[in-house]
Design an enzyme around this catalytic site. Sequence first.
Site, PDB file in Angstrom:
ATOM      1  CB  ALA A  78      -0.960  -0.028   1.177  1.00 40.38           C
ATOM      2  CB  CYS A  95      -8.684  -4.442   1.810  1.00 42.99           C
ATOM      3  SG  CYS A  95      -7.488  -3.242   2.432  1.00 42.99           S
TER       4      CYS A  95
HETATM    5  P1  FAD Z   1       1.623  -3.352   3.775  1.00 42.39           P
HETATM    6  O1  FAD Z   1       0.586  -3.059   2.766  1.00 42.39           O
HETATM    7  O2  FAD Z   1       1.408  -4.494   4.688  1.00 42.39           O
HETATM    8  O3  FAD Z   1       2.982  -3.543   3.015  1.00 42.39           O
HETATM    9  C1  FAD Z   1       4.172  -3.763   3.691  1.00 42.39           C
HETATM   10  C2  FAD Z   1       5.038  -4.684   2.872  1.00 42.39           C
HETATM   11  O4  FAD Z   1       6.374  -4.520   3.312  1.00 42.39           O
HETATM   12  C3  FAD Z   1       4.716  -6.154   3.101  1.00 42.39           C
HETATM   13  O5  FAD Z   1       4.362  -6.769   1.872  1.00 42.39           O
HETATM   14  C4  FAD Z   1       5.998  -6.740   3.678  1.00 42.39           C
HETATM   15  O6  FAD Z   1       6.279  -8.020   3.165  1.00 42.39           O
HETATM   16  C5  FAD Z   1       7.031  -5.750   3.219  1.00 42.39           C
HETATM   17  N1  FAD Z   1       8.203  -5.678   4.086  1.00 42.39           N
HETATM   18  C6  FAD Z   1       8.218  -5.557   5.443  1.00 42.39           C
HETATM   19  N2  FAD Z   1       9.487  -5.470   5.881  1.00 42.39           N
HETATM   20  C7  FAD Z   1      10.279  -5.546   4.795  1.00 42.39           C
HETATM   21  C8  FAD Z   1      11.688  -5.515   4.622  1.00 42.39           C
HETATM   22  N3  FAD Z   1      12.490  -5.365   5.653  1.00 42.39           N
HETATM   23  N4  FAD Z   1      12.178  -5.627   3.375  1.00 42.39           N
HETATM   24  C9  FAD Z   1      11.350  -5.758   2.299  1.00 42.39           C
HETATM   25  N5  FAD Z   1      10.020  -5.791   2.420  1.00 42.39           N
HETATM   26  C10 FAD Z   1       9.492  -5.679   3.645  1.00 42.39           C
HETATM   27  N6  FAD Z   1      -7.365  -1.606   5.753  1.00 42.39           N
HETATM   28  C11 FAD Z   1      -8.442  -0.857   5.447  1.00 42.39           C
HETATM   29  O7  FAD Z   1      -8.375   0.370   5.538  1.00 42.39           O
HETATM   30  N7  FAD Z   1      -9.612  -1.448   5.025  1.00 42.39           N
HETATM   31  C12 FAD Z   1      -9.731  -2.791   4.900  1.00 42.39           C
HETATM   32  O8  FAD Z   1     -10.794  -3.303   4.498  1.00 42.39           O
HETATM   33  C13 FAD Z   1      -8.613  -3.601   5.242  1.00 42.39           C
HETATM   34  N8  FAD Z   1      -8.698  -4.937   5.162  1.00 42.39           N
HETATM   35  C14 FAD Z   1      -7.594  -5.691   5.441  1.00 42.39           C
HETATM   36  C15 FAD Z   1      -7.696  -7.062   5.337  1.00 42.39           C
HETATM   37  C16 FAD Z   1      -6.591  -7.865   5.613  1.00 42.39           C
HETATM   38  C17 FAD Z   1      -6.715  -9.344   5.517  1.00 42.39           C
HETATM   39  C18 FAD Z   1      -5.358  -7.246   5.972  1.00 42.39           C
HETATM   40  C19 FAD Z   1      -4.152  -8.084   6.238  1.00 42.39           C
HETATM   41  C20 FAD Z   1      -5.259  -5.867   6.086  1.00 42.39           C
HETATM   42  C21 FAD Z   1      -6.370  -5.083   5.823  1.00 42.39           C
HETATM   43  N9  FAD Z   1      -6.307  -3.697   5.939  1.00 42.39           N
HETATM   44  C22 FAD Z   1      -7.420  -2.949   5.652  1.00 42.39           C
HETATM   45  C23 FAD Z   1      -5.090  -3.003   6.370  1.00 42.39           C
HETATM   46  C24 FAD Z   1      -4.303  -2.486   5.183  1.00 42.39           C
HETATM   47  O9  FAD Z   1      -4.050  -3.557   4.325  1.00 42.39           O
HETATM   48  C25 FAD Z   1      -3.017  -1.860   5.690  1.00 42.39           C
HETATM   49  O10 FAD Z   1      -3.347  -0.771   6.515  1.00 42.39           O
HETATM   50  C26 FAD Z   1      -2.130  -1.367   4.572  1.00 42.39           C
HETATM   51  O11 FAD Z   1      -1.835  -2.386   3.666  1.00 42.39           O
HETATM   52  C27 FAD Z   1      -0.817  -0.819   5.168  1.00 42.39           C
HETATM   53  O12 FAD Z   1       0.068  -0.462   4.168  1.00 42.39           O
HETATM   54  P2  FAD Z   1       1.630  -0.558   4.425  1.00 42.39           P
HETATM   55  O13 FAD Z   1       2.284  -0.139   3.150  1.00 42.39           O
HETATM   56  O14 FAD Z   1       1.963   0.140   5.670  1.00 42.39           O
HETATM   57  O15 FAD Z   1       1.891  -2.100   4.709  1.00 42.39           O
END
Ligand code: FAD
Length: 582
Positions: free
Chosen positions: A12, A44
């Site tokens: 995301a 999501c």
């Molecule tokens: P993420 O999208 O989780 O991405 C982080 C990525 O970083 C991961 O793929 C991980 O593998 C990678 N990573 C971590 N550390 C390292 C590293 N050291 N080196 C390389 N890669 C790394 N939110 C909503 O608002 N509405 C919803 O309906 C909703 N439904 C959800 C349903 C599920 C099943 C899940 C799991 C989450 C849901 N969420 C929802 C939450 C939403 O997905 C997260 O808030 C959002 O994806 C966060 O974005 P991010 O970039 O912080 O983390």
Amino acid sequence: MSKKVLIVGGVAGGATAAARLRRLDENAQIIMFEKGEYISFANCGLPYYIGDVIEDRDELTLQTPESFHKRFNVDVRVRSEVIAIDRRQKKVTVRQNTGNTYEESYDYLILSPGAEPVVPPIEGARLDAVFTLRSIPDTFRIKAYVEENNPKRAAVVGGGYIGIEMADNLTKLGLEVSIIELSDHVIQPLDADMAAEVHQHIRSKGVHLYLSKGVTAIKPSGTAYALELSSGESLLTDMVILAVGVRPESGLARDSGLETGIRGCIKTDTHMRTSDPAIYAVGDAVEVTDFITGRKAFVPLASPANKQGRIAADNIAGLDSTYGGTQGTAILKAFDMTVAVTGSNERTLKDSEITYLKSYTFSASNASYYPGATYMTIKLLFAEATGKILGAQLTGYNGVDKRADILATAIRAGMTVKDLTEIELAYAPPFGSAKDPVNIAGYVASNVLSGLTRLFHWHDVAGIKPMDATLLDVRTKSEFKKGTLEGAVNIPLDDLRSRLNELDPTKPVYVFCQVGLRGYVASRILEQNGFKEVYNLSGGYRFYKMVTAKITPGKPAGSDSIPKTEEDARSMALSEKGTDGL
Ligand code: FAD
């Protein structure tokens, strides 16, 4: 000279930052590292793939490394984990899943590593039939387990958003599902009173709901598994989903000496810059400022992650962009129900010592005479001194999403409950009402604020002494006969003016009806006829019954006044029809 920007995390926040940065700077060198196999996937949507709502697994990936490279000229490196940051030399160490490691230098680094599911430290948490859900491989594992083992029962530990979505989707597959939740209610951003209807609804779907109970162990038991609960009960199941929350994946940042805050989240300024000016951090792993209370918070949601990714890219590209805080707007499909929240709940306001008033309204999604109208409950929390909207919680069926978004916008704009009475919303019978549920919530709250009406709440009922006050039920005789508050007298609203002499004007009168409207009309009649102290039950008897209903685990609780399904909500007595007097 072109900038070299490394991004950790390709979903995301990370993918958004990469795409935005490319749109702003065609010359930057952008490398995005993702330790998993997939980038930019639909986290999501994962529960809905398990429940066969999304049938094609390709729908889960919005971009592949190749398509992302083609469109955005970003060097995407999957199966590549960033394991260390050398801030002095501005380098990261990357470990490929082959075991090979190498270093990569940067001018700027963006961290978007997300949050990982918490696995509680209990016996059996790592058994083969016990799952967490974060990634596409997690999803395929659960799906494959269901297809290969044909389980009949599933236990979902944790009644948050993901837990409820999993319960919904596993039920759709025909499994008998139990939810075990440590707190007294599901969906923590809701107050317990607003969760009551959700409890009713999910129980009506055959889900066994165990509240205020923790799981202490998961043990193999023949071909199944026994879940031991803190209450001493034991449940047999064929699979377990652990959905007890997430924790920020901030270890990399912490190990490199970046400042961390609440629950270990990475600290940033409003530009999403960490304590190191060359490093930005976004998404679930960062600490945010609560838009309402100004306190630091951990709010792992997709919309903030996307916004923050964009803001980090803006700043790296030289645009002055800031993040204004998170208000926690969220929505959930809980079986047939829609549940939404925005802003603070009562617990947060109390913890932050913010004084507030509240109102509950029950309104039709669209003109009640038009086929398909259903009802929604809106709980509004607003500042006692100014009427500023502090939070809203909504449960219902049709049109809840629309009202939640209007209220979220109103909160963002700093609007008051009075402003809600003035906003002019699109109306035709299939879509809304001339007085929209949002307007109605505003009318009721404004009446409270101006002193035109005084409310009492479901939790005040137990403290009313029939000796010192009159409890007046203004519903019809037949409604009264079906059940009322203990000690209440019944004078139907339409008879009230002619029967005022039956009431003592020197005593406080606590009026109630089914959802609050007739009670309000009655309270106006009484006040204008010399009754000095009149209170109306906010949300009415329906809401009181819902919140105070005694329920036993596993059984849908029955109550005539509680709509348990969309159909019930639709056909609920429309005795409160016509909202003109508000
Ligand atoms: P993420 O999208 O989780 O991405 C982080 C990525 O970083 C991961 O793929 C991980 O593998 C990678 N990573 C971590 N550390 C390292 C590293 N050291 N080196 C390389 N890669 C790394 N939110 C909503 O608002 N509405 C919803 O309906 C909703 N439904 C959800 C349903 C599920 C099943 C899940 C799991 C989450 C849901 N969420 C929802 C939450 C939403 O997905 C997260 O808030 C959002 O994806 C966060 O974005 P991010 O970039 O912080 O983390």
